[in-house]
Design a protein around this motif. Structure first.
Motif, short mmCIF file in Angstrom:
data_model
loop_
_atom_site.label_atom_id
_atom_site.label_comp_id
_atom_site.label_asym_id
_atom_site.label_seq_id
_atom_site.Cartn_x
_atom_site.Cartn_y
_atom_site.Cartn_z
N UNK A 105 24.98 -34.13 -33.59
CA UNK A 105 26.33 -34.63 -33.35
C UNK A 105 26.31 -36.15 -33.16
N UNK A 106 27.24 -36.82 -33.77
CA UNK A 106 27.40 -38.27 -33.59
C UNK A 106 28.46 -38.51 -32.51
N UNK A 107 28.49 -39.70 -32.00
CA UNK A 107 29.47 -40.04 -30.99
C UNK A 107 30.87 -39.96 -31.59
N UNK A 108 31.78 -39.36 -30.84
CA UNK A 108 33.15 -39.26 -31.30
C UNK A 108 33.41 -37.93 -31.99
N UNK A 109 34.23 -37.99 -33.03
CA UNK A 109 34.70 -36.76 -33.69
C UNK A 109 33.72 -36.33 -34.77
N UNK A 110 33.37 -35.04 -34.74
CA UNK A 110 32.56 -34.41 -35.79
C UNK A 110 33.43 -33.32 -36.44
N UNK A 111 33.86 -33.59 -37.65
CA UNK A 111 34.80 -32.67 -38.32
C UNK A 111 34.02 -31.63 -39.13
N UNK A 112 34.29 -30.36 -38.85
CA UNK A 112 33.64 -29.26 -39.57
C UNK A 112 34.73 -28.51 -40.35
N UNK A 113 34.52 -28.35 -41.66
CA UNK A 113 35.51 -27.70 -42.53
C UNK A 113 34.90 -26.48 -43.22
N UNK A 114 35.69 -25.41 -43.26
CA UNK A 114 35.32 -24.19 -43.98
C UNK A 114 36.35 -23.98 -45.10
N UNK A 115 35.92 -23.98 -46.34
CA UNK A 115 36.82 -23.82 -47.50
C UNK A 115 36.60 -22.44 -48.12
N UNK A 116 37.68 -21.69 -48.27
CA UNK A 116 37.59 -20.36 -48.90
C UNK A 116 37.53 -20.53 -50.42
N UNK A 117 36.42 -20.15 -51.01
CA UNK A 117 36.26 -20.27 -52.47
C UNK A 117 36.79 -19.04 -53.21
N UNK A 118 36.90 -17.94 -52.52
CA UNK A 118 37.47 -16.72 -53.12
C UNK A 118 38.06 -15.86 -52.02
N UNK A 119 38.47 -14.64 -52.39
CA UNK A 119 39.04 -13.72 -51.41
C UNK A 119 38.35 -12.37 -51.44
N UNK A 120 37.22 -12.30 -52.13
CA UNK A 120 36.52 -11.02 -52.22
C UNK A 120 37.37 -9.98 -52.92
N UNK A 121 36.92 -8.74 -52.86
CA UNK A 121 37.70 -7.67 -53.49
C UNK A 121 38.60 -6.95 -52.49
N UNK A 122 38.51 -7.31 -51.20
CA UNK A 122 39.44 -6.81 -50.18
C UNK A 122 40.08 -8.05 -49.55
N UNK A 123 41.21 -8.46 -50.10
CA UNK A 123 41.85 -9.71 -49.68
C UNK A 123 42.22 -9.67 -48.21
N UNK A 124 42.30 -10.85 -47.52
CA UNK A 124 41.93 -12.18 -48.01
C UNK A 124 40.49 -12.53 -47.66
N UNK A 125 40.19 -13.85 -47.62
CA UNK A 125 38.88 -14.32 -47.17
C UNK A 125 38.88 -14.29 -45.65
N UNK A 126 38.04 -13.45 -45.07
CA UNK A 126 38.04 -13.27 -43.61
C UNK A 126 36.69 -13.70 -43.03
N UNK A 127 36.72 -14.40 -41.88
CA UNK A 127 35.47 -14.85 -41.26
C UNK A 127 35.66 -15.10 -39.77
N UNK A 128 34.54 -15.09 -39.11
CA UNK A 128 34.46 -15.40 -37.68
C UNK A 128 33.43 -16.51 -37.55
N UNK A 129 33.82 -17.64 -36.94
CA UNK A 129 32.86 -18.74 -36.79
C UNK A 129 32.61 -19.04 -35.32
N UNK A 130 31.46 -19.66 -35.07
CA UNK A 130 31.09 -20.13 -33.74
C UNK A 130 30.37 -21.47 -33.87
N UNK A 131 30.61 -22.33 -32.90
CA UNK A 131 29.84 -23.58 -32.78
C UNK A 131 29.26 -23.58 -31.37
N UNK A 132 27.92 -23.57 -31.27
CA UNK A 132 27.25 -23.48 -29.96
C UNK A 132 26.42 -24.74 -29.72
#
Length: 222
Positions: free
Chosen positions: A168-195
């Motif tokens: 981590x750098x000082x200040x803001x650390x921007x983390x982005x998750x981009x959905x590239x598809x939606x799989x065969x059971x729409x939509x693109x579903x996820x659970x994220x964690x930052x520890x």
């Protein structure tokens, strides 16, 4: 002796004259008789006239076609451009897939706009970014960037957490998750964690995104 020869000559002469007389008696000439019924009609043959009538059922001779149009462009095996058969198959498969999704009621329910998961503060020097598919493991794919730098270009989501560690750098650390598809059971579903370094959760959330939609979280180092 001469008398003998003389008699023979007279006998032959007599026979010759008798034969000529019989021949004249037996000759018979029959005059030709003209018969009007047997006479041939020597009048010239006149061709039949074409049948013309105002009746629609009358037979008319076919009219010749004079204005025959030729094709504007000739076919050539060398000048034609053919499409990629793979692209055609891909398009057909996509249409078939969408048709199945509509029939099964699997229309997209994900967000169609970018989602912001907030600002989260920490004093940790490092952080670990993790993600998983919280729903059906159906082939969802994401791209992960930190401060506009792509760290995971194309990663598939499974039901178990996995990820990477960042400094981590000082200040803001921007983390982005981009959905590239939606799989065969729409939509693109996820659970994220930052520890943090001590495995304490700095930020966590879940998403349901449509294709080409991203979720963003800011980790602010104090």
């Amino acid at each position: 002796m001469k008398t003998f020869y003389t008699l023979i000559i007279l006998f032959l002469f007599t026979v010759s004259i008798h034969a000529q007389i019989d021949s004249k008696k037996k000759s018979l000439s029959i005059p030709a008789v003209e018969n009007e019924k047997d006479s041939l009609d020597a009048s010239p043959i006149v061709p039949l006239k074409s049948i013309t009538s105002g009746n629609n059922n009358a037979l008319n001779s076919p009219k010749s076609t004079v204005n025959l149009k030729t094709p504007k462009k000739e076919f050539s095996m060398f000048g034609e451009k053919f499409g990629n058969p793979g692209e055609l198959y891909k398009d057909r498969f996509k249409k078939h897939e969408n048709s199945i999704k509509e029939q099964e009621g699997l229309g997209t329910k994900g967000s169609k706009i970018d989602v912001f998961f907030g600002d989260h503060r920490t004093k940790s020097k490092h952080a670990r970014v993790m993600y998983r598919d919280y729903g059906l493991e159906d082939g969802d794919i994401i791209r992960v960037s930190v401060n506009d730098e792509i760290l995971e270009y194309r990663v598939g989501l499974i039901n178990a957490f996995r990820g990477f560690k960042i400094e981590l750098k000082e200040g803001v650390n921007k983390i982005e998750f981009l959905a590239l598809n939606e799989g065969y059971a729409l939509p693109n579903t996820a659970h994220f964690r930052v520890v943090d370094d001590n495995n304490n959760i700095i930020a966590a959330d879940m998403w349901a995104l449509s294709i080409n939609v991203k979720g963003t979280v800011n980790i602010i180092k104090e």
